[in-house]
Design an enzyme around this catalytic site. Structure first.
Site, short mmCIF file in Angstrom:
data_model
loop_
_atom_site.label_atom_id
_atom_site.label_comp_id
_atom_site.label_asym_id
_atom_site.label_seq_id
_atom_site.Cartn_x
_atom_site.Cartn_y
_atom_site.Cartn_z
N ARG A 225 0.79 -1.12 0.15
CA ARG A 225 0.01 0.09 0.03
C ARG A 225 0.94 1.19 0.15
NH1 ARG A 225 -3.34 -2.78 -1.52
NH2 ARG A 225 -5.73 -2.90 -0.77
N HIS A 273 -1.24 1.10 -10.03
CA HIS A 273 -1.84 0.17 -8.89
C HIS A 273 -2.24 -1.17 -9.93
CE1 HIS A 273 -3.86 -0.07 -4.92
NE2 HIS A 273 -3.67 -1.25 -5.15
#
Length: 310
Positions: A225, A273
């Site tokens: 993350r 991502h």
């Protein structure tokens, strides 16, 4: 059985809801409608759900996530302690994550980025052969994703170690665990690959104090993350020469803002991502199977331990 479907991504019924209905015919699946009425749903299927989902649907007993990371769910107000949070366990993501790790590691260790520059300059110059023993890899987080990454890279004959909260045994992978063994893990690592879940304990773990314990000339790969990384600390260590480069797939703010220093830094490779997307058909089958288990009163798989965050 009433189920609410709330996803911040594709809301076309043919993409998710209708295939789910086909596999769970005994359930009513209702799409989330902003400012809509309460439907007294017992279950929810979500991805990055609306902020008020647990306030508007107080009868929820379990929530099934369409991804592996559940930090967006746990942060939502009104989530009761007795609501089961169920994460996606794989759905094709671990293979993609391993591919991404191979790409980042091999690009650095085989000097392919330098060959790209040579091509631009029309230069034919073989670089020194790889010495794998000097490219020690450390994988932070040994869940489904991290384990697949570690096994794959060990299969390419890189020296691989893994670090996790509790001890894990993986063939061909040196194991470190707990805060006491983190310094030794970092000290032997040249390429650090982060696959950790985001929790209170792991937020900001990729910081100056941690990254400077890596071997000189280290390389960072972050597929966990964005909040794991203290961005200013990475830039400082790149400028100091302690870290030679990084491949980053996740960021504190997404999309990465225009003008962010990462965009123009040649030492940093950016992807949006995309390291490991949950494959739709596999995801639907896994979530539907878990919901059928719930309806039969059988144990669920992938239930999150709330105080751990995964």
């Amino acid at each position: 059985m009433k189920i609410i479907f709330a996803s911040a991504h594709d809301v076309d019924p043919d993409t998710w809801i209708n295939p789910l209905k086909a596999l769970i015919p005994d359930a009513e699946i209702h799409p989330w409608v902003d400012n809509g009425p309460t439907i007294d749903a017992q279950l929810a299927i979500v991805w990055n759900p609306p902020a008020d989902i647990f306030l508007r649907e107080p009868a929820l007993k379990a929530v099934f996530n369409l991804g592996a990371g559940v930090d967006a769910i746990i942060k939502r107000p009104g989530l009761r302690d007795d609501v089961a949070v169920v994460r996606l366990e794989d759905a094709g993501m671990s293979a993609q994550m391993a591919e991404y790790a191979v790409y980042a590691l091999v690009r650095a260790s085989r000097q392919f980025d330098q060959y790209e520059k040579q091509q631009e300059q029309q230069v034919w110059q073989p670089l020194p052969d790889i010495q794998r023993q000097k490219w020690t890899v450390g994988v932070m987080g040994l869940g489904v994703m991290g384990t697949r990454v570690a096994q794959t890279l060990a299969g390419l004959d890189y020296p691989v170690a893994g670090w996790s909260r509790s001890a894990k045994e993986i063939a061909g992978v040196e194991s470190f665990s707990g805060t006491d063994q983190l310094p030794a893990f970092l000290a032997r690592t040249r390429v650090l690959i982060n696959t950790l879940p985001l929790t209170a304990e792991t937020t900001g773990i990729l910081c100056l104090d941690t990254l400077r314990q890596l071997r000189p000339g280290a390389y960072l790969v972050n597929v966990g993350r964005g909040e794991h990384l203290v961005e200013a600390d990475l830039l400082a260590l790149l400028d100091a020469g302690h870290i030679s480069g990084a491949t980053l797939d996740v960021f504190r703010e997404e999309p990465l803002p225009q003008g962010h220093p990462f965009w123009q830094d040649p030492r940093i490779t950016i992807t949006p991502h995309t390291a490991a997307a949950s494959l739709r058909e596999e995801t639907i089958a896994q979530v539907a199977g878990n919901i059928r288990r719930y309806m039969r009163g059988e144990p669920l798989t992938g239930v999150v331990v709330r105080d751990r965050g995964y």
